[in-house]
Design an enzyme around this catalytic site. Structure first.
Site, PDB file in Angstrom:
ATOM      1  N   HIS A  74     -25.068  13.428  32.955  1.00  0.00           N
ATOM      2  CA  HIS A  74     -25.658  12.633  31.880  1.00  0.00           C
ATOM      3  C   HIS A  74     -24.916  12.752  30.553  1.00  0.00           C
ATOM      4  O   HIS A  74     -24.906  11.809  29.781  1.00  0.00           O
ATOM      5  CB  HIS A  74     -27.153  12.903  31.778  1.00  0.00           C
ATOM      6  CG  HIS A  74     -27.870  12.175  32.874  1.00  0.00           C
ATOM      7  ND1 HIS A  74     -28.079  12.752  34.104  1.00  0.00           N
ATOM      8  CD2 HIS A  74     -28.306  10.913  32.965  1.00  0.00           C
ATOM      9  CE1 HIS A  74     -28.651  11.863  34.892  1.00  0.00           C
ATOM     10  NE2 HIS A  74     -28.806  10.742  34.229  1.00  0.00           N
ATOM     11  N   GLU A 129     -30.200   3.676  45.681  1.00  0.00           N
ATOM     12  CA  GLU A 129     -29.365   4.842  45.355  1.00  0.00           C
ATOM     13  C   GLU A 129     -29.523   5.964  46.363  1.00  0.00           C
ATOM     14  O   GLU A 129     -28.925   7.024  46.224  1.00  0.00           O
ATOM     15  CB  GLU A 129     -29.637   5.338  43.933  1.00  0.00           C
ATOM     16  CG  GLU A 129     -31.086   5.493  43.560  1.00  0.00           C
ATOM     17  CD  GLU A 129     -31.281   5.851  42.084  1.00  0.00           C
ATOM     18  OE1 GLU A 129     -30.306   6.139  41.387  1.00  0.00           O
ATOM     19  OE2 GLU A 129     -32.440   5.835  41.650  1.00  0.00           O
ATOM     20  N   ASP A 181     -25.921   7.989  42.080  1.00  0.00           N
ATOM     21  CA  ASP A 181     -26.657   8.760  43.083  1.00  0.00           C
ATOM     22  C   ASP A 181     -26.260   8.349  44.492  1.00  0.00           C
ATOM     23  O   ASP A 181     -26.155   9.196  45.378  1.00  0.00           O
ATOM     24  CB  ASP A 181     -28.169   8.586  42.889  1.00  0.00           C
ATOM     25  CG  ASP A 181     -28.683   9.521  41.812  1.00  0.00           C
ATOM     26  OD1 ASP A 181     -28.298  10.702  41.846  1.00  0.00           O
ATOM     27  OD2 ASP A 181     -29.430   9.074  40.934  1.00  0.00           O
ATOM     28  N   CYS A 183     -25.734  -0.764  38.521  1.00  0.00           N
ATOM     29  CA  CYS A 183     -25.921  -0.188  37.181  1.00  0.00           C
ATOM     30  C   CYS A 183     -25.395   1.242  37.097  1.00  0.00           C
ATOM     31  O   CYS A 183     -25.554   1.907  36.088  1.00  0.00           O
ATOM     32  CB  CYS A 183     -27.377  -0.254  36.746  1.00  0.00           C
ATOM     33  SG  CYS A 183     -28.477   0.678  37.811  1.00  0.00           S
TER      34      CYS A 183
HETATM   35  C1  PEP Z   1     -27.335   5.870  39.316  1.00  0.00           C
HETATM   36  O1  PEP Z   1     -27.751   6.789  40.007  1.00  0.00           O
HETATM   37  O2  PEP Z   1     -26.296   5.232  39.560  1.00  0.00           O
HETATM   38  C2  PEP Z   1     -28.068   5.480  38.087  1.00  0.00           C
HETATM   39  C3  PEP Z   1     -27.729   4.415  37.398  1.00  0.00           C
HETATM   40  O3  PEP Z   1     -29.069   6.294  37.690  1.00  0.00           O
HETATM   41  P1  PEP Z   1     -28.868   7.674  36.899  1.00  0.00           P
HETATM   42  O4  PEP Z   1     -27.407   7.825  36.618  1.00  0.00           O
HETATM   43  O5  PEP Z   1     -29.690   7.583  35.652  1.00  0.00           O
HETATM   44  O6  PEP Z   1     -29.394   8.654  37.884  1.00  0.00           O
HETATM   45 MG    MG Z   2     -29.795   7.480  39.732  1.00  0.00          MG
END
Ligand code: PEP
Ligand code: MG
Length: 760
Positions: free
Chosen positions: A368, A609, A633, A680
């Protein structure tokens, strides 16, 4: 290996880990090994990467004056042989070996028995550990196992951030202090700034020393006693809450904690350290470390368990100390934020306008901190092994986010080179800015909307400025992460309303709370052995319908004004989760309408995911309106590679053929049901992988605002037909590196090479 030797080893390693500095750690190793193995000399050699020599770093038994002076070529002598072969060498009479080389400084003449083992980490040989005997001696298999095990443990311990930092200094002292380190690219871009170090809250190990003056002593003692009282009342409250929930035996543990907390030995020792001039946090670190060590060394398993309790206690006190003393760092110029891990709340420790880059020793490209730095459009390098956090405080640092490289105290030549690149980047930015109002269309006119990923309110303005056609992923957990407790319905409504109104009439896709995994809320701790396979995302929400319903009500209410909401559910791995979540959404919608609050029913989508969802696309497509692939993910679960574990970061790659094939499958089935698919995850914002996604027929892409214009430029440079041909070709390739290269070359050929490397 027998238990006694194993215990001896464990104690050596523990002492090494607790050593205050590099030199002492090495001394402990050589002295203790000499003792245990009953040899006449022990020495450690390290590879100096710059000069490509093996340098004697510590010895017990050889002439200490030779430390730092003996420098073997990599193929020189028996030490060089161990290094080159990356295998142990066990010789009864070294003098008789053809590789034997006489070195005067070490008085080696008197040694015959030789056993050398490589110190290896991540397949790299870091150095050589050697024991020597004056008489002829063939070392036993047990000796060899002992030394190999010690060397393997050492590789980890010695490369610990602090110690390695000192190693770098030690090796480079003669040639000045500038050094560079390699990590992983977290966010592209180049920046130069002053290092400001932040520490993870409640990480005792990360607390630095800080000598205080005599008139600060009382204040520090007061802070400490206040923190202890706070922790004590926390325990009392917790114990009250848990009555009737846990057994009386478990409940009694709280009393044990309280007793430990108030024990004279703990309190007195910390206060003594403060009086001796250490600030409260480091005094706590030292005392807790001492207690943990004592308990750890006990034979009784019960007492060893108490070491964990003491650590926990220490963390809790530290948390309160840190809450009391958190203060904004005073900065004037550009700042590079440095830490082991950087949390969202630490972003706010320096004014955002001064923040130019982030570097951290933990994390990977999809963690993150990397995502947030991309969202803010600043460079970041993460997962820098052995980052000497404390040594680079206040130093000038160049951060090259393209190559995942940092330069600490850079030379004038390096600085000039990077300044030139920064101005070229600026030119590229200016060119890209001309695309803001141009459509995101392929050369043959296929429109692929580009949306922004957001979460921070600070992010709204860059997302709007970059010309995103809406928000494809609003991570609702971000406002939860930067608060002290769950925000209530009204507070949430206000935040969501602000987001929806800012983007109106463009659509905004709200993802329901996706906590767990690596996104723990400080006020909702979850302790699991395998957090990514555990209680996260929709699973928590379905187990806590009260939190989920509050959020859904807040989102629906916020949408009354603009009606531009889409709703998305994370971490779906089973059909039943969708059915249950839809039921709760229906309930929230109905309740609001029954209360006279007329809310629209939004379009609902799912994140794909988890691999199981890929194979249930038919069933899922019957239930919802759209899909968005969470490639971060999906990659981690398909490849069984923890997205935050830098040990395996080299295996984490969203261009892996199996990831590409899965996404292609998702698109195919969704389109069969006339349902659109977006991506995304981070691969949507990388021009290389975005090109592959366009070839698969993806309907839209959602990414950090900093990537929107780069991806737009990419889309506008190819026909859809060309991208289709590229992905077809890519899927015939077996290696991820070949696939990536294919797309990179195509970008280069189309004149977009600057999107994959620094400069213009
Ligand atoms: C992902 O897993 O690609 C996603 C967009 O969610 P996050 O990165 O917030 O887990
Ligand atoms: Mg995710």
């Amino acid at each position: 290996m027998n238990i006694k030797i194993f215990d001896t080893l464990r104690h050596i390693i523990q002492d090494v880990n607790n050593a205050p500095d590099f030199e002492q750690a090495l001394n402990i190793i050589v002295q203790r090994t000499r003792d245990v193995m009953q040899v006449d000399a022990v020495s450690v050699y390290f590879l100096d990467d710059k000069t490509k020599k093996l340098v004697l770093m510590a010895t017990d038994g050889l002439n200490p004056k030779a430390i730092g002076k003996i420098r073997f070529n990599l193929d020189q002598g028996l030490v060089g042989l161990v290094f080159k072969q990356a295998e142990s060498v066990n010789i009864k009479d070294a003098h008789a070996h053809p590789n034997y080389c006489f070195v005067t400084e070490t008085d080696e003449i008197s040694f015959h028995g030789f056993l050398g083992v490589p110190i290896i980490q991540h397949r790299n040989v870091l150095g050589v550990l050697v024991v020597r005997q004056t008489r002829q001696r063939r070392f036993s298999a047990n000796d060899e196992t002992f030394l190999i095990t010690l060397a393997a443990q050492l590789a980890g311990a010695i490369s610990h951030a602090e110690i390695r930092g000192e190693l770098t200094h030690f090796l480079e002292d003669d040639e000045g202090h500038s050094f560079n380190m390699k990590g992983l690219s977290g966010s592209p871009g180049i920046a130069i700034g002053e290092a400001v170090v932040v520490y993870p809250p409640a990480s005792l190990e990360a607390v630095p020393d800080n000598i205080i003056s005599a008139d600060e002593v009382d204040d520090q003692i007061n802070l400490f006693t206040e923190a202890v009282e706070n922790v004590d009342s926390e325990f009392k409250e917790l114990s009250k809450k848990m009555q009737g929930v846990i057994s009386s035996e478990e409940l009694a543990l709280f009393d044990v904690f309280s007793l430990m907390l108030k024990s004279d030995s703990l309190i007195d020792s910390i206060i003594k350290r403060i009086k001796a001039g250490q600030w409260a946090q480091a005094a706590l670190r030292e005392t807790i470390g001492e207690h943990v060590k004592q308990f750890d060394e006990m034979d009784d398993a019960y007492f060893r368990e108490r070491a964990i309790d003491i650590k926990d206690l220490g963390r809790r006190i530290l948390m309160h100390l840190q809450l009391q003393t958190t203060a904004l760092h005073e900065v004037s110029g550009p700042v590079v934020l440095v830490g082991e891990e950087i949390t969202v709340s630490q972003f706010s420790e320096v004014p955002l306008e001064n923040l130019v880059a982030i570097i951290s020793s933990k994390g990977s490209a999809s963690s993150h901190v990397a995502i947030l730095s991309r969202a803010l459009g600043i460079a970041s390098v993460v997962g820098i092994d052995n980052l000497p956090v404390n040594h680079i405080k206040g130093q000038q640092i160049v951060v090259d986010g393209y190559n995942g490289q940092i330069y600490v105290k850079p030379s004038v030549v390096i600085l000039d080179e990077f300044r030139r690149l920064i101005s070229e980047e600026k030119l590229l930015d200016d060119e890209l800015n001309e695309l803001i109002d141009k459509p995101s269309e392929t050369l043959d006119g296929v429109h692929i909307p580009l949306y922004a990923n957001t979460g921070l309110l600070q992010d709204i303005s860059p997302s709007l400025k970059c010309g995103a056609e809406g928000v494809g992923l609003y991570r609702t957990e971000v406002p939860f992460l930067i608060r002290d407790g769950f925000p209530g319905e009204d507070e949430q409504t206000e935040i969501y309303k602000q987001v929806l109104q800012s983007f109106s009439p463009r659509p905004v896709t709200f993802r329901t709370l996706d906590i767990g995994g690596d996104k723990a809320l400080p006020y909702f701790p979850i302790v699991e052995d395998n957090p990514f396979l555990g209680w996260r995302g929709i699973r928590i929400m379905l187990d806590h319908p009260e939190i989920f319903l509050t959020q859904i009500r807040a989102i629906l209410k916020a949408n009354i004004y603009e009606n531009n909401l889409r709703l998305m559910l994370p971490m779906i791995s089973d059909i039943s989760e969708v059915d249950m979540a839809l039921e709760l959404i229906n309930k929230a919608h109905k309740d609001l309408n029954d209360e006279g609050i007329d809310t629209a029913y939004p379009l609902i989508g799912l994140m794909i995911e988890v691999p199981s969802a890929v194979y249930q696309m038919d069933a899922l497509a019957k239930r919802v309106d759209f899909f968005s692939v969470g490639s971060n993910d999906l990659t981690q679960y398909l490849l069984a590679v923890d997205r935050n574990n830098k040990q395996v970061a080299g295996l984490y790659n969203s261009m892996h053929p199996s990831v590409l094939m899965s996404i292609q499958q998702v698109v195919k089935v969704a389109h069969k049901h006339n349902k659109p698919v977006s991506v995304c995850g981070e691969m949507a914002g990388d021009p290389v992988s975005a090109l592959a996604l366009v070839g698969m027929g993806i309907d839209s892409l959602s990414m950090s605002s900093g990537s929107v214009l780069k991806v737009k430029w990419t889309i506008r440079s190819f026909t859809q037909q060309q991208t289709k041909e590229l992905i077809d070709k890519a899927l015939t390739l077996e290696n991820v590196s070949d696939i990536r290269l294919l797309f990179e070359k195509s970008l280069d050929a189309a004149g977009l090479g600057s999107l994959v490397r620094a400069g213009k």
